[in-house]
Design a protein around this motif. Structure first.
Motif, short mmCIF file in Angstrom:
data_model
loop_
_atom_site.label_atom_id
_atom_site.label_comp_id
_atom_site.label_asym_id
_atom_site.label_seq_id
_atom_site.Cartn_x
_atom_site.Cartn_y
_atom_site.Cartn_z
N GLY A 179 0.78 -1.23 0.00
CA GLY A 179 0.00 0.00 0.00
C GLY A 179 0.81 1.27 0.00
O GLY A 179 0.33 2.31 -0.45
N SER A 180 2.04 1.22 0.49
CA SER A 180 2.82 2.45 0.58
C SER A 180 3.24 2.99 -0.79
O SER A 180 3.67 4.12 -0.89
CB SER A 180 4.06 2.22 1.45
OG SER A 180 4.86 1.21 0.90
N LYS A 181 3.08 2.20 -1.84
CA LYS A 181 3.45 2.69 -3.17
C LYS A 181 2.33 3.51 -3.82
O LYS A 181 2.54 4.10 -4.86
CB LYS A 181 3.86 1.53 -4.07
CG LYS A 181 2.80 0.49 -4.31
CD LYS A 181 3.37 -0.68 -5.10
CE LYS A 181 2.39 -1.83 -5.07
NZ LYS A 181 2.97 -3.06 -5.55
N PHE A 182 1.15 3.54 -3.19
CA PHE A 182 0.03 4.30 -3.74
C PHE A 182 -0.06 5.67 -3.05
O PHE A 182 0.01 5.76 -1.83
CB PHE A 182 -1.29 3.57 -3.50
CG PHE A 182 -1.40 2.27 -4.25
CD1 PHE A 182 -1.68 2.25 -5.60
CD2 PHE A 182 -1.22 1.07 -3.58
CE1 PHE A 182 -1.78 1.04 -6.28
CE2 PHE A 182 -1.31 -0.13 -4.24
CZ PHE A 182 -1.60 -0.14 -5.60
N PRO A 183 -0.27 6.74 -3.82
CA PRO A 183 -0.47 8.05 -3.20
C PRO A 183 -1.89 8.17 -2.63
O PRO A 183 -2.79 7.41 -3.01
CB PRO A 183 -0.26 9.03 -4.36
CG PRO A 183 -0.62 8.25 -5.57
CD PRO A 183 -0.24 6.82 -5.28
N VAL A 184 -2.09 9.10 -1.74
CA VAL A 184 -3.42 9.35 -1.19
C VAL A 184 -4.35 9.71 -2.35
O VAL A 184 -4.01 10.50 -3.22
CB VAL A 184 -3.37 10.48 -0.14
CG1 VAL A 184 -4.77 10.89 0.29
CG2 VAL A 184 -2.56 10.06 1.05
#
Length: 155
Positions: free
Chosen positions: A86-91
């Motif tokens: 999930g950390s590879k996706f931006p808000v």
């Protein structure tokens, strides 16, 4: 000469304890964290799929990545599990998640539920633990062979 041998023996023991400590650390990480995490991700394979939006971006390993998605006309904000991608996706990014039908807070990114990445990480960490266990043994065997070869050359 005796003092040097004693100091070398103490250094060898210290080195062996460092290797064993690393082996225990990697083994514990694999057995207590990574293997259960891989099982958890695989357990969600048959879960309910939903389109989600990345709600909060942070360190996923600490449970700070959160997604928002709709379940029966209610918006659910749930944390992605540690080890997810999930950390590879931006808000605000759209992604597909899988959640337990009886507990929408138990969620993972759909790409992570195959468990391949988490299983590979657990296996490689476990293999590293075995390697660190074997290093002092292999070094002791090599040292004993050198001593034996040196004493047979002298005698």
């Amino acid at each position: 000469m005796v003092d040097e041998t004693v100091r070398a023996g103490a250094g060898n023991r210290t080195e062996a304890f460092v290797w064993l400590g690393l082996a225990l650390l990697l083994g514990a990480l694999s057995a207590l964290v990574l293997i259960p995490q891989a099982r958890h991700l695989r357990s969600l394979r048959d879960g309910v799929r939903a389109d989600a939006i990345m709600h909060t971006r942070g360190t996923c390993a600490m449970g700070q990545c959160k997604v928002a998605f709709e379940v029966q006309d209610h918006t659910v904000v749930a944390a992605l599990p540690p080890g997810s991608g999930g950390s590879k996706f931006p808000v605000g990014a759209h992604l597909t998640v899988v959640y337990r039908a009886d507990d929408p807070q138990t969620v993972a990114a759909a790409a992570d539920v195959k468990g391949g990445g988490a299983t590979l990480l657990a296996a490689s960490t476990g293999a590293g633990a075995v390697l660190f266990l074997l290093l002092p043994v292999m070094k002791a065997v090599a040292r004993a062979r050198r001593r034996r070869a040196a004493s047979s050359a002298v005698g």
